[in-house]
Design a protein around this motif. Structure first.
Motif, PDB file in Angstrom:
ATOM      1  N   PRO A 192       0.834  -1.208   0.000  1.00  0.00           N
ATOM      2  CA  PRO A 192       0.000   0.000   0.000  1.00  0.00           C
ATOM      3  C   PRO A 192       0.868   1.257   0.000  1.00  0.00           C
ATOM      4  CG  PRO A 192       0.147  -0.894   2.217  1.00  0.00           C
ATOM      5  CD  PRO A 192       0.862  -1.875   1.317  1.00  0.00           C
ATOM      6  N   GLU A 193       0.226   2.404  -0.141  1.00  0.00           N
ATOM      7  CA  GLU A 193       0.943   3.671  -0.064  1.00  0.00           C
ATOM      8  C   GLU A 193       1.517   3.852   1.349  1.00  0.00           C
ATOM      9  OE1 GLU A 193       1.620   6.212  -2.293  1.00  0.00           O
ATOM     10  OE2 GLU A 193       0.956   4.752  -3.798  1.00  0.00           O
ATOM     11  N   TYR A 194       2.725   4.392   1.399  1.00  0.00           N
ATOM     12  CA  TYR A 194       3.356   4.623   2.698  1.00  0.00           C
ATOM     13  C   TYR A 194       2.732   5.868   3.343  1.00  0.00           C
ATOM     14  CZ  TYR A 194       7.010   4.218   6.187  1.00  0.00           C
ATOM     15  OH  TYR A 194       7.677   4.026   7.361  1.00  0.00           O
ATOM     16  N   PRO A 195       2.453   5.832   4.660  1.00  0.00           N
ATOM     17  CA  PRO A 195       1.780   6.965   5.329  1.00  0.00           C
ATOM     18  C   PRO A 195       2.735   8.115   5.640  1.00  0.00           C
ATOM     19  CG  PRO A 195       2.214   5.244   6.928  1.00  0.00           C
ATOM     20  CD  PRO A 195       2.645   4.697   5.586  1.00  0.00           C
ATOM     21  N   GLU A 196       3.366   8.635   4.612  1.00  0.00           N
ATOM     22  CA  GLU A 196       4.419   9.641   4.768  1.00  0.00           C
ATOM     23  C   GLU A 196       3.916  10.943   5.394  1.00  0.00           C
ATOM     24  OE1 GLU A 196       8.440  11.241   3.473  1.00  0.00           O
ATOM     25  OE2 GLU A 196       7.591   9.397   4.246  1.00  0.00           O
ATOM     26  N   LEU A 197       2.827  11.495   4.868  1.00  0.00           N
ATOM     27  CA  LEU A 197       2.365  12.797   5.341  1.00  0.00           C
ATOM     28  C   LEU A 197       1.902  12.735   6.789  1.00  0.00           C
ATOM     29  CD1 LEU A 197       1.747  15.733   4.934  1.00  0.00           C
ATOM     30  CD2 LEU A 197      -0.371  15.110   3.734  1.00  0.00           C
ATOM     31  N   ARG A 198       1.121  11.722   7.138  1.00  0.00           N
ATOM     32  CA  ARG A 198       0.671  11.605   8.530  1.00  0.00           C
ATOM     33  C   ARG A 198       1.861  11.458   9.483  1.00  0.00           C
ATOM     34  NH1 ARG A 198      -2.781   6.626   7.522  1.00  0.00           N
ATOM     35  NH2 ARG A 198      -2.060   6.942   5.385  1.00  0.00           N
TER      36      ARG A 198
END
Length: 280
Positions: free
Chosen positions: A24-30
């Protein structure tokens, strides 16, 4: 502060994982938003190395939980097994990173939060299995699941930030979810998304049977999307959440924190027009 996704590559770019799984997309912004709050808004000073360790560890734990969501019970056995193992591997790095940082308090806090997330997931699965889930409940529950690990650190914040921290995280997570849902408009990926649950809630008996039975074809799907204005509903929601996020960011009292949060959120805010949202 940027670069958790890049830093995490030594954990996520394992040959076996990349060969046999789709991540899945990595939760970079959070993760970056959490670290910004820890840096500028914590009620007690946190060492920069611990801030970074927490950001990376929590993001890997979330990535592990998100990876488990991709397990396909009807898929090829080896791929299914590797997806489970990949999720477990990412989650285990959390314990390693925080034990190295000697932060027992953080391990306890996030371990409890993981239990909470699993409980949220179970409630979501039960309602979904019984076809009792509405589109609104789906969005709310998914945002809860995607933010709880990060928002659990709100208790570490100065009193004036204990509401703004989770509110900003939720606004970001909902924007990310809407962006994803705008791409779930094909017969092979519409199941269990916003459009799916909206039709289950509001559709005719025939439409519900087609969606639940996985028998919807491209032509009929596009017809249903138009009939219920589902893309329009999502894009309207996107616009509303972007406005809410801007409002929340303007309400941040600390100049340094506000500046950092604006910098982090700028790529998301730059997509503020709905036509841009559909390009994500």
């Amino acid at each position: 502060m940027d670069g958790f996704k890049e830093t995490a590559k030594k954990y996520t770019e394992h040959d076996l994982i990349s060969t046999h799984t789709k991540l899945p997309e990595y939760p970079e912004l959070r993760s970056n938003v959490l670290t910004a709050f820890l840096q500028y808004a914590a009620s007690t000073s946190t060492h920069p190395k611990l801030q970074e360790a927490i950001g990376l560890a929590v993001s890997l734990m979330q990535h592990g939980l998100d990876t488990h969501e991709l397990v396909d019970g009807n898929g090829e056995t080896r791929r299914r097994q590797m997806t489970v193992l990949a999720g477990d591997y990412f989650s285990s790095r959390f314990y390693q990173l925080l034990s190295q940082a000697e932060s027992v308090q953080t391990i306890k806090l996030v371990s409890q939060a993981v239990c909470d997330v699993n409980r949220l997931k179970m409630n979501l699965y039960l309602k979904a299995k019984r076809l009792l889930l509405t589109a609104e409940e789906y969005v709310r529950a998914t945002v809860d699941i995607n933010t709880h690990l990060f928002a659990t650190f709100s208790s570490w914040m100065d009193v004036m930030y204990r509401k703004s921290c989770p509110a900003i995280l939720r606004a970001i997570a909902e924007c990310e979810l809407i962006a994803s849902e705008l791409g779930r408009v094909r017969p092979d990926n519409v199941k269990d998304g916003f459009a799916y649950w909206y039709v289950v809630e509001h559709g005719t008996t025939e439409e519900v049977d087609l969606f639940v039975g996985g028998k919807i074809d491209e032509s009929r799907l596009q017809s249903v999307l138009i009939k219920y204005n589902l893309i329009g509903r999502l894009t309207d929601r996107w616009d509303s959440k972007i406005l809410e996020l801007r409002h929340l960011l303007r309400g941040i009292g600390s100049d340094k924190l506000a500046e950092e949060l604006h910098r982090l959120a700028e790529p998301l805010l730059a997509r503020g027009h709905t036509t841009r949202a559909q390009e994500i």
